[in-house]
Design an enzyme around this catalytic site. Structure first.
Site, mmCIF file in Angstrom:
data_model
loop_
_atom_site.group_PDB
_atom_site.id
_atom_site.type_symbol
_atom_site.label_atom_id
_atom_site.label_comp_id
_atom_site.label_asym_id
_atom_site.label_seq_id
_atom_site.Cartn_x
_atom_site.Cartn_y
_atom_site.Cartn_z
ATOM 1 N N HIS A 37 0.650 -1.451 0.290
ATOM 2 C CA HIS A 37 0.026 -0.031 -0.339
ATOM 3 C C HIS A 37 0.868 1.272 0.269
ATOM 4 C CE1 HIS A 37 -3.107 -2.918 2.014
ATOM 5 N NE2 HIS A 37 -3.632 -2.188 1.494
ATOM 6 N N GLN A 61 -18.625 -5.365 0.094
ATOM 7 C CA GLN A 61 -17.450 -6.821 -0.501
ATOM 8 C C GLN A 61 -17.325 -7.695 0.138
ATOM 9 O OE1 GLN A 61 -14.582 -3.617 -1.184
ATOM 10 N NE2 GLN A 61 -12.653 -5.548 -0.970
ATOM 11 N N GLY A 147 -3.135 -1.694 -6.940
ATOM 12 C CA GLY A 147 -1.855 -2.797 -7.072
ATOM 13 C C GLY A 147 -2.682 -4.143 -8.203
ATOM 14 N N LYS A 149 -1.526 -6.394 -7.615
ATOM 15 C CA LYS A 149 -1.854 -7.976 -7.556
ATOM 16 C C LYS A 149 -3.500 -8.313 -7.494
ATOM 17 C CE LYS A 149 -3.145 -9.258 -3.254
ATOM 18 N NZ LYS A 149 -4.165 -9.693 -2.322
ATOM 19 N N GLN A 153 -9.564 -6.657 -10.504
ATOM 20 C CA GLN A 153 -10.954 -5.748 -9.430
ATOM 21 C C GLN A 153 -10.057 -4.954 -10.011
ATOM 22 O OE1 GLN A 153 -10.441 -5.313 -4.540
ATOM 23 N NE2 GLN A 153 -8.842 -3.227 -6.073
ATOM 24 N N VAL A 176 3.929 -5.657 -5.203
ATOM 25 C CA VAL A 176 5.230 -5.890 -3.836
ATOM 26 C C VAL A 176 4.956 -7.002 -3.430
ATOM 27 C CG1 VAL A 176 6.313 -4.533 -1.879
ATOM 28 C CG2 VAL A 176 5.332 -3.227 -3.307
ATOM 29 N N SER A 185 -0.281 -8.718 1.322
ATOM 30 C CA SER A 185 -1.789 -8.515 1.036
ATOM 31 C C SER A 185 -1.598 -8.791 2.980
ATOM 32 C CB SER A 185 -2.034 -10.059 1.110
ATOM 33 O OG SER A 185 -3.481 -10.252 1.272
ATOM 34 N N SER A 186 -2.949 -7.943 2.975
ATOM 35 C CA SER A 186 -3.090 -7.849 4.447
ATOM 36 C C SER A 186 -3.490 -9.191 5.012
ATOM 37 C CB SER A 186 -4.319 -6.596 4.827
ATOM 38 O OG SER A 186 -4.171 -5.505 3.550
HETATM 39 O O1 PAF Z 1 -8.328 -3.512 -3.103
HETATM 40 C C1 PAF Z 1 -8.947 -3.365 -1.796
HETATM 41 O O2 PAF Z 1 -8.119 -3.118 -0.701
HETATM 42 C C2 PAF Z 1 -10.583 -2.252 -2.325
HETATM 43 O O3 PAF Z 1 -10.962 -3.827 -2.873
HETATM 44 C C3 PAF Z 1 -10.145 -1.657 -2.107
HETATM 45 C C4 PAF Z 1 -10.287 -1.207 -4.000
HETATM 46 C C5 PAF Z 1 -10.037 -0.796 -1.374
HETATM 47 C C6 PAF Z 1 -12.158 -0.878 -2.114
HETATM 48 O O4 PAF Z 1 -12.897 -1.775 -0.912
#
Ligand code: PAF
Length: 280
Positions: A37, A61, A147, A149, A153, A176, A185-186
């Site tokens: 990020h 989501q 990103g 990754k 999306q 990254v 990834s988180s």
């Molecule tokens: O990639 C993410 O962190 C999320 O899908 C986003 C784009 C912030 C939408 O909530």
């Protein structure tokens, strides 16, 4: 760096930046920021004069059995990281700031959002497209950085921007990786040290397909087999999909000849779902 929570505050700050002659860059996030990020924020800073980072764990989501409630919320660390990376403002709305209790508008990007992750996470991309459309509307940024990754999306958002004539330039930033090659990834924070080591089989599988592609092989079945053979060496990884896809449409292909393609993989490692991709 300012932190605001409401749409009027965000709009006022962005209007001030515009009056000062700055272009606006947006980095949408769900917080729990990692080095990937921070690279997006740095990229936004290189390409625009005023960088807005949105931090919002978007409920729409997440599926009913997904990790919305346990998704890590690390606001203090996110604020410090964003500032260091060059953000000018954090927009951290509450759910009710973005979603009217009576909201009935949803953005569905048909086709492109239905395969791959869309097949296994019904409604996920509708939630993503809807919230990203809102963020574009409220921030009115000139560009937004995402990103690479999250390849599907990215494709969904590009298509939405194209189809709805949203005046924002989408910038894709390279994935990254952790020191062992695993995409950041988180959700990597859910992995044990052992699992993080096991996860490196995913980039190894992608590398096998890419190496084969570089020898001139174009049949998707052979490229996929090369990756699947490597994935099978790590029994802890449960593959959800491993596909050769067209980069623009996200459709599965039978041959990579004459088109830009990628390999995209999703696996479960314990209860954690990991995705990754690379160009072929
Ligand atoms: O990639 C993410 O962190 C999320 O899908 C986003 C784009 C912030 C939408 O909530």
């Amino acid at each position: 760096m300012e932190v605001v929570h409401t749409i009027p505050e965000l709009r006022a700050a962005v209007a001030r930046a515009r009056r000062a002659g700055k272009t606006i860059g947006l980095v949408p996030t769900m917080g729990c920021l990692h080095a990937g990020h921070l690279a997006l924020i740095q990229r936004a800073k290189q390409e625009s004069g005023y960088v807005v980072v949105s931090i919002f764990v978007n409920p729409t989501q997440f599926g009913p059995n997904e990790d919305f409630s346990k998704y890590p919320r690390t606001f203090d660390a996110d604020r410090a990281g964003s500032q260091q990376a060059g953000a000018d403002l954090i927009f951290a709305p509450k759910t009710e700031d973005l979603y009217d209790p009576d909201a009935s508008t949803h953005v569905r990007v048909a086709g492109i959002s239905e395969g791959l992750c869309g097949e296994f996470r019904p409604g996920h991309f509708e939630g993503v497209a809807t919230v990203v459309a809102m963020l574009f509307n409220v921030a009115q940024a000139d560009l937004a950085v995402f990103g690479r990754k999250d390849l599907q999306q990215l494709a969904v958002i590009r298509r939405m921007v194209r189809d709805l004539h949203i005046p924002v330039r989408i910038v894709a930033h390279e994935t990254v990786r952790e020191a062992n090659g695993v995409a950041m990834s988180s959700r990597n924070r859910y992995l044990s040290v052992e699992q993080l080591a096991q996860a490196k089989t995913i980039p190894a599988a992608m590398a096998a397909a890419k190496a084969l592609a570089q020898t001139g092989v174009t049949e998707a079945v052979r490229l996929r087999d090369a990756a699947q053979t490597v994935l099978a060496t790590q029994p802890a990884l449960k593959t959800q999909y491993c596909e050769i896809i067209d980069l623009e449409t996200m459709a599965k292909v039978t041959s990579t000849a004459g088109r830009k393609c990628a390999i995209a993989i999703a696996c479960h490692l314990g209860t954690t779902r990991l995705i990754d991709n690379t160009d072929l």
